[in-house]
Structures are given as C-alpha cells and as structure tokens.
Write a protein that holds these residues in place. Structure first.
Motif, mmCIF file in Angstrom:
data_model
loop_
_atom_site.group_PDB
_atom_site.id
_atom_site.type_symbol
_atom_site.label_atom_id
_atom_site.label_comp_id
_atom_site.label_asym_id
_atom_site.label_seq_id
_atom_site.Cartn_x
_atom_site.Cartn_y
_atom_site.Cartn_z
ATOM 1 N N HIS A 162 27.495 -52.223 0.800
ATOM 2 C CA HIS A 162 26.543 -51.138 0.515
ATOM 3 C C HIS A 162 25.885 -50.651 1.816
ATOM 4 N N LEU A 163 25.475 -51.605 2.627
ATOM 5 C CA LEU A 163 24.901 -51.238 3.929
ATOM 6 C C LEU A 163 25.938 -50.473 4.749
ATOM 7 N N TRP A 179 34.040 -54.893 5.030
ATOM 8 C CA TRP A 179 34.154 -56.166 4.308
ATOM 9 C C TRP A 179 33.368 -56.018 3.006
ATOM 10 N N GLN A 180 33.966 -56.489 1.892
ATOM 11 C CA GLN A 180 33.401 -56.160 0.562
ATOM 12 C C GLN A 180 32.394 -57.190 0.039
ATOM 13 N N VAL A 185 20.750 -59.768 -4.990
ATOM 14 C CA VAL A 185 19.414 -59.302 -5.392
ATOM 15 C C VAL A 185 19.390 -57.766 -5.418
ATOM 16 N N HIS A 186 19.821 -57.158 -4.344
ATOM 17 C CA HIS A 186 19.745 -55.691 -4.264
ATOM 18 C C HIS A 186 20.779 -55.001 -5.142
ATOM 19 N N PRO A 210 18.627 -50.636 2.194
ATOM 20 C CA PRO A 210 20.027 -50.189 2.252
ATOM 21 C C PRO A 210 21.048 -51.179 1.710
ATOM 22 N N GLU A 211 20.623 -52.363 1.284
ATOM 23 C CA GLU A 211 21.548 -53.282 0.616
ATOM 24 C C GLU A 211 21.772 -52.886 -0.844
ATOM 25 N N CYS A 212 21.024 -51.862 -1.341
ATOM 26 C CA CYS A 212 21.197 -51.419 -2.735
ATOM 27 C C CYS A 212 22.489 -50.614 -2.883
#
Ligand code: 13P
Ligand code: SF4
Length: 325
Positions: A162-163, A179-180, A185-186, A210-212
C-alpha cells in the motif's frame, strides 16, 4: 501472532509501578524511547516519543548506557544498528510486525535476484537482514523523497504494497516493483464504512497513514506518518477529524490540543469488523508497564544484531538519515 507467555504470576510488582520504572531508569542510566502506538502510560514515562524516523534519529544520538525501546522489534533493531555501543532492551521480544514478518530474508533475496539491475528501497518496517540487502531505507514520513533518489532507475519497493502504491502515485511512477506485504492494522480500515461516516460528518477532515489500502487513502484529505497526522490534527482548521491509523496516536493528539487550548472531535476511522479492536497493533500492545518494569530491572530481553549484518544494514539507514537531515 505472538505466543508470548504472560508475565510470571509469581512476580511481585511495586504498588507505584510508574515511580519504580522512573527510579530504575535512573539507576540503570537508561533512556526510554517509545512509539506513538504504545499505551498512554508508557508514552508518558518515555524520554522521547516519536514516529519511526524520529525514533531512529533519537536512537542514533543516545549517550546513556541502555536504550529501552518501547515499540516493535525492527525499531529496536534499528536502534542497535545505529548505536551498537548501547545495550538495547525491549519489554517483549515477541513484539514483531506483520510487514517485517511477511518479508523473509531468503525469499527477498530471491525476489531481488529475479529483478537484476533494480535498486532496492525498503520501508524501515523490515528485518535487519532485509535492510542489509537494500540500497536505501525509508519511513512513512520520507518515503516519496527517498524514492525520488532513484528517478529513471528500476526500483523495488518493499515490504508494504500500500505504501509502495502511494509512493508510485506521488512520485509519478507506474513501474515500481512491489513486494506484496501489508500491515494487518492499517489494512483493516473499511472504505465502505468510512464513506458512510463521511456522509454523517461532511465537515470532517480525513487523515490517514499511507499503510492504508488505496480505497481508504483515496478518501483522505491528508496522508502522512503518525507524527504528520498528529501535527495536522492540531493545525487543521477542521474541528472534526476522522483518523485512519492505530489509535495510540489519540493520546498525543489530545495532549497537543489541550496545550494549544483547542477542542476537537476525534473519530477513529471504522474497521471492517466492529467486534474487534483491530485498530490496535497487537504487536505494539504486547508491551505493558509490568514488562517494562521487568525489562528495566533485569536489562533483558536484549536485542542484538550480527556485526556483519549490522554493518551492511547501517549503510542504507545512514544514507536515509543524511538525506532526511
Ligand atoms: P510511522 O511511525 O513512520 O508513522 O509508522 C507507523 C508504523 O506502523 C510503525 O510501525
Ligand atoms: Fe507493523 Fe502495522 Fe503494527 Fe506498525 S501498526 S508495527 S506496520 S503491524
């Protein structure tokens, strides 16, 4: 997830645990560093509270004998890499991270080999071994800037998909080799529920880490690291804030709002499963006052890094710190 045994029931703790922790901190000549995702009581005892970048910067400057790191393992490991003369201890050695755990060094080595010529930008949420294979490290507060160091070059971004997607969008790159991995948490914030919440609070500003997932980030007015979210929560003209990150940040936001004489309505972004506290990092929350007390008393468990790995991992971390100064 961790299977850490509970604290030995035979342990006897002082009545005033906070005061005992502060006494031990002085006696052991220790400094206590804590991430914003720690319990409020731990944040309040810390000498320094910060996001991943600020904690790495702080760790590199410590001159006390001991660093007590209240965060997760990769953060303490980074502190050890940067400041090998200090003893680095953590309240719970099992406090890992789904991103670091989801990027095993052997598999990552093969991934790099499968993309010859590509440079490697790794999020700090990874093991020392993965850092040692990287050209540069980034955190959520400097990721886009670090990625721009590799303009025109094939680039692997790991371990958070996501980042990485967000970096690509911000840096105008659709060719990143990703890398997947993901943060458990996010990833649990629900875009559908967020949309419904925004309908009920059209005045609210949405702040997200940005981890969402992209479906959440696409609805955000402001995307930043934990410290960026905290600063914006205070500075934003909005009086209602919907926040999509681990809810440990609420403690610092409330303290800063209070100090600024402001009052705002803070709403945690909704998760996919209302029945669980999934917005709390189960790894971060393994640290408790009791474990912190024992860790300071016994100076254990200790975090160590093999010297060869440390020297290799130090290079991309130091490069990041120089570029972020
Ligand atoms: P930052 O501290 O960089 O915002 O990262 C959040 C996080 O998930 C740490 O593990
Ligand atoms: Fe890892 Fe996510 Fe927990 Fe941060 S919040 S430590 S990225 S699992």
């Amino acid at each position: 997830m961790s299977t850490t045994p509970p604290v030995d029931p035979a342990e006897v703790f002082p009545d005033d645990l906070e005061a005992a922790i502060l006494d031990l901190k002085r006696e052991q000549n220790a400094v206590l560093l804590a991430h914003y995702y720690q319990e409020s009581e731990i944040q309040d005892l810390a000498d320094f509270v910060g996001d991943s970048l600020a904690l790495a910067q702080a760790a590199s400057r410590v001159d006390k004998d001991v660093i007590v790191f209240c965060g997760v393992h990769f953060m303490a490991e980074t502190a050890k890499i940067l400041n090998p003369e200090r003893k680095v201890v953590v309240p719970d050695l099992e406090a890992g991270c789904s991103l670091a755990d989801g990027c095993p060094p052997d598999e990552f080595r093969d991934f790099i080999k499968a993309h010859p010529g590509a440079r490697v930008l790794s999020y700090i949420n990874c093991s020392a071994d993965v850092k040692a294979m990287s050209d540069l490290i980034c955190t959520s507060s400097n990721a886009v800037k670090m990625a721009r160091e590799f303009e025109g070059q094939p680039l692997i971004v790991a371990p958070d998909r996501h980042l990485a997607r967000w970096i690509g969008q911000q840096a105008g790159r659709d060719d990143l080799i990703i890398w997947q991995g993901a943060c458990i948490v996010h990833e649990q914030f629900s875009a559908k529920e967020l949309t419904r919440l925004r309908v009920r609070h059209p005045e609210a500003e949405v702040l997200a880490h940005p981890e969402c997932d992209a479906s959440v980030l696409d609805q955000a007015d402001f995307i930043a690291s934990t410290s960026g979210i905290i600063a914006r929560s205070v500075d934003s003209p909005a009086e209602t804030l919907i926040i999509a990150t681990e809810d440990g940040v609420f403690h610092e936001i409330e303290k800063k709002l209070h100090a600024a004489g402001k009052q705002k309505t803070l709403i945690q972004a909704p998760g996919m499963d209302e029945s669980c506290a999934c917005n709390r990092c189960p790894f971060m929350r393994l640290n408790t006052l009791e474990k912190l007390y024992l860790c300071l008393r016994d100076l254990s468990p200790e975090v160590t890094v093999a010297e060869e790995t440390r020297l290799q991992a130090l290079v991309p971390i130091q490069r990041m710190l120089e570029l972020s100064a």
